[in-house]
Design a protein around this motif. Structure first.
Motif, PDB file in Angstrom:
ATOM      1  N   LEU A 143       0.816  -1.215   0.000  1.00 24.71           N
ATOM      2  CA  LEU A 143       0.000   0.000   0.000  1.00 24.71           C
ATOM      3  C   LEU A 143       0.851   1.266   0.000  1.00 24.71           C
ATOM      4  CD1 LEU A 143      -2.652  -1.117   2.640  1.00 24.71           C
ATOM      5  CD2 LEU A 143      -2.878  -1.141   0.142  1.00 24.71           C
ATOM      6  N   ALA A 144       2.004   1.197   0.649  1.00 28.26           N
ATOM      7  CA  ALA A 144       2.908   2.348   0.727  1.00 28.26           C
ATOM      8  C   ALA A 144       4.295   1.837   1.063  1.00 28.26           C
ATOM      9  CB  ALA A 144       2.432   3.342   1.781  1.00 28.26           C
ATOM     10  N   GLU A 145       5.303   2.630   0.729  1.00 24.46           N
ATOM     11  CA  GLU A 145       6.677   2.268   1.060  1.00 24.46           C
ATOM     12  C   GLU A 145       7.494   3.532   1.263  1.00 24.46           C
ATOM     13  OE1 GLU A 145       8.856   0.820  -2.696  1.00 24.46           O
ATOM     14  OE2 GLU A 145       6.747   0.401  -3.114  1.00 24.46           O
ATOM     15  N   ASN A 146       8.576   3.395   2.031  1.00 24.51           N
ATOM     16  CA  ASN A 146       9.406   4.563   2.310  1.00 24.51           C
ATOM     17  C   ASN A 146      10.843   4.125   2.549  1.00 24.51           C
ATOM     18  OD1 ASN A 146      10.473   6.713   4.616  1.00 24.51           O
ATOM     19  ND2 ASN A 146       9.292   7.645   2.977  1.00 24.51           N
ATOM     20  N   ASP A 147      11.765   4.893   2.007  1.00 20.95           N
ATOM     21  CA  ASP A 147      13.189   4.642   2.177  1.00 20.95           C
ATOM     22  C   ASP A 147      13.791   5.626   3.169  1.00 20.95           C
ATOM     23  OD1 ASP A 147      15.857   4.058   1.941  1.00 20.95           O
ATOM     24  OD2 ASP A 147      16.092   4.852  -0.072  1.00 20.95           O
ATOM     25  N   ASP A 148      13.742   6.912   2.839  1.00 23.75           N
ATOM     26  CA  ASP A 148      14.340   7.951   3.684  1.00 23.75           C
ATOM     27  C   ASP A 148      13.280   8.949   4.123  1.00 23.75           C
ATOM     28  OD1 ASP A 148      16.670   6.693   3.015  1.00 23.75           O
ATOM     29  OD2 ASP A 148      17.384   8.261   1.657  1.00 23.75           O
ATOM     30  N   GLU A 149      13.370   9.372   5.391  1.00 27.23           N
ATOM     31  CA  GLU A 149      12.495  10.452   5.850  1.00 27.23           C
ATOM     32  C   GLU A 149      12.769  11.707   5.040  1.00 27.23           C
ATOM     33  OE1 GLU A 149      11.538  12.998   9.913  1.00 27.23           O
ATOM     34  OE2 GLU A 149      12.544  11.066  10.061  1.00 27.23           O
ATOM     35  N   VAL A 150      14.040  12.038   4.830  1.00 24.86           N
ATOM     36  CA  VAL A 150      14.466  13.091   3.910  1.00 24.86           C
ATOM     37  C   VAL A 150      15.546  12.474   3.042  1.00 24.86           C
ATOM     38  CG1 VAL A 150      15.496  15.369   3.646  1.00 24.86           C
ATOM     39  CG2 VAL A 150      13.955  14.914   5.564  1.00 24.86           C
ATOM     40  N   TYR A 151      15.319  12.429   1.749  1.00 24.00           N
ATOM     41  CA  TYR A 151      16.166  11.669   0.839  1.00 24.00           C
ATOM     42  C   TYR A 151      17.644  11.999   1.021  1.00 24.00           C
ATOM     43  CZ  TYR A 151      18.260   9.858  -3.411  1.00 24.00           C
ATOM     44  OH  TYR A 151      19.070   9.199  -4.292  1.00 24.00           O
ATOM     45  N   ALA A 152      18.443  10.952   1.277  1.00 21.81           N
ATOM     46  CA  ALA A 152      19.900  11.013   1.399  1.00 21.81           C
ATOM     47  C   ALA A 152      20.376  11.872   2.568  1.00 21.81           C
ATOM     48  CB  ALA A 152      20.527  11.518   0.093  1.00 21.81           C
ATOM     49  N   GLN A 153      19.457  12.328   3.424  1.00 18.24           N
ATOM     50  CA  GLN A 153      19.861  13.115   4.597  1.00 18.24           C
ATOM     51  C   GLN A 153      19.412  12.419   5.882  1.00 18.24           C
ATOM     52  OE1 GLN A 153      18.854  17.333   4.261  1.00 18.24           O
ATOM     53  NE2 GLN A 153      18.913  17.172   2.037  1.00 18.24           N
ATOM     54  N   LYS A 154      18.097  12.291   6.074  1.00 18.49           N
ATOM     55  CA  LYS A 154      17.566  11.501   7.190  1.00 18.49           C
ATOM     56  C   LYS A 154      17.190  10.150   6.611  1.00 18.49           C
ATOM     57  CE  LYS A 154      15.723  15.467   9.743  1.00 18.49           C
ATOM     58  NZ  LYS A 154      14.521  16.064  10.369  1.00 18.49           N
ATOM     59  N   ARG A 155      18.065   9.166   6.777  1.00 20.64           N
ATOM     60  CA  ARG A 155      17.975   7.933   5.987  1.00 20.64           C
ATOM     61  C   ARG A 155      17.160   6.834   6.653  1.00 20.64           C
ATOM     62  NH1 ARG A 155      23.968   6.853   4.107  1.00 20.64           N
ATOM     63  NH2 ARG A 155      22.957   5.105   3.046  1.00 20.64           N
ATOM     64  N   ASP A 156      16.493   7.120   7.757  1.00 22.39           N
ATOM     65  CA  ASP A 156      15.586   6.152   8.374  1.00 22.39           C
ATOM     66  C   ASP A 156      14.174   6.373   7.841  1.00 22.39           C
ATOM     67  OD1 ASP A 156      17.619   5.060   9.946  1.00 22.39           O
ATOM     68  OD2 ASP A 156      17.281   6.503  11.557  1.00 22.39           O
ATOM     69  N   PRO A 157      13.425   5.297   7.575  1.00 23.15           N
ATOM     70  CA  PRO A 157      12.071   5.446   7.026  1.00 23.15           C
ATOM     71  C   PRO A 157      11.091   6.092   8.007  1.00 23.15           C
ATOM     72  CG  PRO A 157      12.909   3.217   6.658  1.00 23.15           C
ATOM     73  CD  PRO A 157      13.850   3.885   7.607  1.00 23.15           C
ATOM     74  N   LEU A 158      10.197   6.876   7.458  1.00 20.67           N
ATOM     75  CA  LEU A 158       9.043   7.424   8.180  1.00 20.67           C
ATOM     76  C   LEU A 158       7.868   7.320   7.225  1.00 20.67           C
ATOM     77  CD1 LEU A 158       8.026   8.898  10.774  1.00 20.67           C
ATOM     78  CD2 LEU A 158       8.361  11.019   9.508  1.00 20.67           C
ATOM     79  N   LEU A 159       6.961   6.385   7.494  1.00 23.67           N
ATOM     80  CA  LEU A 159       5.874   6.075   6.571  1.00 23.67           C
ATOM     81  C   LEU A 159       4.555   6.509   7.179  1.00 23.67           C
ATOM     82  CD1 LEU A 159       5.458   2.788   4.599  1.00 23.67           C
ATOM     83  CD2 LEU A 159       3.557   3.674   5.902  1.00 23.67           C
ATOM     84  N   SER A 160       3.750   7.219   6.398  1.00 25.58           N
ATOM     85  CA  SER A 160       2.412   7.616   6.850  1.00 25.58           C
ATOM     86  C   SER A 160       1.389   7.216   5.797  1.00 25.58           C
ATOM     87  CB  SER A 160       2.352   9.125   7.117  1.00 25.58           C
ATOM     88  OG  SER A 160       2.664   9.842   5.949  1.00 25.58           O
ATOM     89  N   TYR A 161       0.188   6.884   6.280  1.00 24.18           N
ATOM     90  CA  TYR A 161      -0.843   6.378   5.362  1.00 24.18           C
ATOM     91  C   TYR A 161      -2.189   6.434   6.065  1.00 24.18           C
ATOM     92  CZ  TYR A 161      -2.913   3.272   1.827  1.00 24.18           C
ATOM     93  OH  TYR A 161      -3.671   2.745   0.813  1.00 24.18           O
ATOM     94  N   THR A 162      -3.255   6.719   5.301  1.00 18.63           N
ATOM     95  CA  THR A 162      -4.617   6.686   5.829  1.00 18.63           C
ATOM     96  C   THR A 162      -5.266   5.370   5.403  1.00 18.63           C
ATOM     97  OG1 THR A 162      -4.807   9.094   5.701  1.00 18.63           O
ATOM     98  CG2 THR A 162      -6.853   7.837   5.899  1.00 18.63           C
ATOM     99  N   LEU A 163      -5.654   4.562   6.380  1.00 27.67           N
ATOM    100  CA  LEU A 163      -6.207   3.237   6.094  1.00 27.67           C
ATOM    101  C   LEU A 163      -7.590   3.360   5.459  1.00 27.67           C
ATOM    102  CD1 LEU A 163      -5.225   1.355   9.385  1.00 27.67           C
ATOM    103  CD2 LEU A 163      -3.902   1.631   7.276  1.00 27.67           C
ATOM    104  N   SER A 164      -7.880   2.486   4.500  1.00 29.62           N
ATOM    105  CA  SER A 164      -9.145   2.568   3.767  1.00 29.62           C
ATOM    106  C   SER A 164     -10.212   1.623   4.302  1.00 29.62           C
ATOM    107  CB  SER A 164      -8.910   2.271   2.281  1.00 29.62           C
ATOM    108  OG  SER A 164      -8.401   0.957   2.127  1.00 29.62           O
ATOM    109  N   LYS A 165      -9.825   0.681   5.164  1.00 34.15           N
ATOM    110  CA  LYS A 165     -10.795  -0.299   5.649  1.00 34.15           C
ATOM    111  C   LYS A 165     -10.333  -0.873   6.980  1.00 34.15           C
ATOM    112  CE  LYS A 165      -8.441  -3.954   3.093  1.00 34.15           C
ATOM    113  NZ  LYS A 165      -8.422  -4.808   1.919  1.00 34.15           N
ATOM    114  N   ASP A 166     -11.254  -1.518   7.694  1.00 37.89           N
ATOM    115  CA  ASP A 166     -10.906  -2.221   8.922  1.00 37.89           C
ATOM    116  C   ASP A 166     -10.165  -3.510   8.581  1.00 37.89           C
ATOM    117  OD1 ASP A 166     -12.490  -0.240   9.933  1.00 37.89           O
ATOM    118  OD2 ASP A 166     -14.101  -1.547  10.624  1.00 37.89           O
ATOM    119  N   GLY A 167      -9.216  -3.890   9.446  1.00 39.64           N
ATOM    120  CA  GLY A 167      -8.555  -5.165   9.220  1.00 39.64           C
ATOM    121  C   GLY A 167      -7.143  -5.208   9.745  1.00 39.64           C
TER     122      GLY A 167
END
Length: 201
Positions: free
Chosen positions: A79-103
């Motif tokens: 549904l979503a993917e993330n590599d860097d919080e800030v590309y090539a600077q803050k290199r740890d992932p920070l992923l945000s997403y709005t869920l579309s259904k229960d589960g």
């Protein structure tokens, strides 16, 4: 042979996924070990939940440059993917997403150079929480109903998010033709230390 690992948790498949709950203060430790390791987490979400998954690794001195996926309840659809919080600077992932259904949903974490690296020095922490607060944004220049000069200008905005900070500001422009015109992307500012802005011709 692969290095022996201090963490022996079996979480390499969705069926073995470690259960997470929404909690901004709770961080779970983990490690990518041995080479080629993949860690899975699962959580229960409801439609409309605005989730944030935050990985800290390199920020804490780890060798791990990680990559994070949000996977649907079918255990396959990304549904979503993330590599860097800030590309090539803050290199740890920070992923945000709005869920579309229960589960049930899954978080899948691996090394960016998967399957080449891993070991006891490739540690991380993961945190999962909901973000209920909308960021606040307002244009500081140009002012409303003002005429723009016939030159390249700098559009500036004031943006804040009291709970979790601002990752980036994306700028869009629309012509005065609201029937056939479309929103056009102008640029992204990922460093707010000098204010949030972009050039516009």
């Amino acid at each position: 042979p692969p290095a022996s690992c201090g963490e022996n948790r079996e979480d390499n498949t969705p069926a073995q996924a470690f259960l997470l709950t929404y909690d901004p203060a709770l961080t779970m430790p983990g490690e990518i070990c041995p080479n080629g390791d993949i860690d899975y987490y699962k959580f229960y979400g409801n439609a409309g939940d605005r989730i944030v998954a935050d990985i800290d690794a390199m920020n804490n001195g780890s060798l791990l440059d990680s990559y994070l996926y949000l996977v649907d309840s079918d255990e396959q659809t990304v549904l979503a993917e993330n590599d860097d919080e800030v590309y090539a600077q803050k290199r740890d992932p920070l992923l945000s997403y709005t869920l579309s259904k229960d589960g049930i949903y899954y978080l899948k974490l691996r090394a960016w150079k998967h399957p080449l690296i891993g070991g006891d020095d490739y540690t991380y922490t993961i945190r999962l929480y909901e973000d209920h607060t909308n960021p606040i944004a307002s244009t500081t220049w140009p002012s409303t109903s003002s005429y723009l000069p016939d030159a390249i200008i700098t559009v500036t905005v004031d943006v804040s998010d009291f709970n979790y900070g601002v990752n980036r500001v994306e700028f869009y422009w629309h012509s005065t033709n609201w029937f056939s015109g479309v929103w056009e992307y102008l640029g992204t500012d990922r460093d707010g230390t000098d204010g949030w802005s972009t050039s516009f011709d």
